[in-house]
Motif scaffolding. Structure first.
Motif, PDB file in Angstrom:
ATOM      1  N   ASN A 133       0.826  -1.200   0.000  1.00 27.40           N
ATOM      2  CA  ASN A 133       0.000   0.000   0.000  1.00 27.40           C
ATOM      3  C   ASN A 133       0.865   1.256   0.000  1.00 27.40           C
ATOM      4  N   ASP A 134       0.386   2.270  -0.699  1.00 30.13           N
ATOM      5  CA  ASP A 134       1.121   3.528  -0.752  1.00 30.13           C
ATOM      6  C   ASP A 134       1.221   4.185   0.619  1.00 30.13           C
ATOM      7  N   HIS A 135       0.158   4.078   1.427  1.00 28.71           N
ATOM      8  CA  HIS A 135       0.191   4.791   2.712  1.00 28.71           C
ATOM      9  C   HIS A 135       1.244   4.233   3.669  1.00 28.71           C
ATOM     10  N   PRO A 162      -0.857   7.249  -5.051  1.00 32.44           N
ATOM     11  CA  PRO A 162      -1.684   7.578  -3.886  1.00 32.44           C
ATOM     12  C   PRO A 162      -3.188   7.448  -4.151  1.00 32.44           C
ATOM     13  N   ASP A 165      -3.868   3.912  -3.680  1.00 29.04           N
ATOM     14  CA  ASP A 165      -3.164   3.405  -2.505  1.00 29.04           C
ATOM     15  C   ASP A 165      -2.336   2.155  -2.822  1.00 29.04           C
ATOM     16  N   GLY A 222      -7.533   5.347  -0.502  1.00 26.41           N
ATOM     17  CA  GLY A 222      -6.590   6.194  -1.206  1.00 26.41           C
ATOM     18  C   GLY A 222      -7.123   7.582  -1.484  1.00 26.41           C
ATOM     19  N   THR A 256      -6.214  -3.616   2.906  1.00 23.87           N
ATOM     20  CA  THR A 256      -5.932  -2.185   2.965  1.00 23.87           C
ATOM     21  C   THR A 256      -6.568  -1.469   4.147  1.00 23.87           C
TER      22      THR A 256
END
Length: 289
Positions: A133-135, A162, A165, A222, A256
């Motif tokens: 995941n991007d976060h 983003p 995500d 996201g 997520t």
């Protein structure tokens, strides 16, 4: 009152409104009032009831043991009861699925601003690209991964998206990191058995099981409204970025977010980015687009 469930870091899951509590209707006029039993009296009754229950259980167990000895055909007073043998596929093959999936799942460490963000990811291909995941990696000073063999190595951030995500990392190839096969979002069915694999609360290689509770569930991931796979497999902070796999060992989603009340852990409502969307974004990021 509306409560906002927390996700695995950002983004958060959808909002839920608890149903109002049912209340008993007021008694009709003229009905005599009877005060409820006092808590102290109720508390005094419980130990007695509990003790009685334990006594019954103990007596039942003793009786069964005595009956077994009396029924022993060889006169030794011992009985050998038949034991069921667990066939390899009695668990639906999930033991083997879990073992294979764990070999392709990594723990991710991404320190930033004096703190350390943690999450999970899984290997996509023989070039050791890792989807997460991007976060988890957004704003990180550095990123490292730990594989199932316990070896920790630095990871390069290949690309981030983003909006969905999704992020892709890359590490040096290793025999300990095995790619996981990807399924198809269109084949995911409500009720099918799934495993969530990752590092909840830093507990690497944790496997939980459940079913697909819903498909194409509208949630906010996201920072945008998207559809997600909903599952009741236990997912907690640290699972984020790890795979949701089906009984064939195919990845069907990227874990997520979770819905919780009052910031607690899993309540059986978790969300995964569908695998088709995650794979499309990963391919684009790897290609540098």
């Amino acid at each position: 009152m509306t409560t906002a469930p927390t996700g695995l870091g950002e983004p958060r899951g959808p909002r839920f409104v608890p149903a109002p509590r049912a209340t008993a209707p007021p008694p009709p006029p003229g009905t005599p009032y009877h005060s409820p039993p006092q808590g102290g009296d109720r508390q005094r009754r419980w130990p007695r009831l509990l003790g009685a229950g334990l006594l019954v259980a103990a007596v039942s167990a003793s009786t069964g043991a005595l009956a077994g000895r009396a029924a022993a055909p060889d006169g030794t007073g011992e009985v050998s009861l038949p034991r069921a043998e667990l066939a390899p596929d009695d668990s639906g093959g999930l033991v083997g699925v879990a073992e294979r999936a764990r070999a392709g799942v990594v723990s991710i460490s991404a320190p930033r601003g004096g703190g350390v963000a943690g999450g999970s990811g899984f290997v996509l291909d023989d070039r050791t690209h890792i989807l997460t995941n991007d976060h988890i990696v957004s704003g990180a000073d550095s990123v490292s991964i730990t594989g199932s063999d316990g070896r920790r190595v630095s990871a390069e951030v290949v690309g981030r998206d983003p909006r969905t995500d999704i992020a892709v990392l890359r590490v040096e190839p290793s025999s300990a990191l095995r790619p996981l096969p990807l399924g198809r979002s269109g084949n995911v069915q409500v009720g099918e058995r799934v495993l969530a694999v990752g590092s909840p609360l830093g507990l690497a290689g944790t496997v939980t099981s459940g079913i697909v509770s819903a498909v194409e569930r509208d949630v906010r991931l996201g920072g945008t409204s998207q559809t997600a796979v909903q599952t009741d497999a236990s997912i907690n902070p640290g699972n984020s970025g790890g795979p949701l796999v089906n009984a064939r060992g195919e990845v069907i989603g990227v874990n997520t977010a979770i819905a919780t009340y009052d910031g607690g852990g899993s309540i059986g409502i978790g969300f995964a980015i569908p695998v088709d969307r995650a794979a499309d974004v990963a391919e684009r990021l790897i290609a540098g687009r």
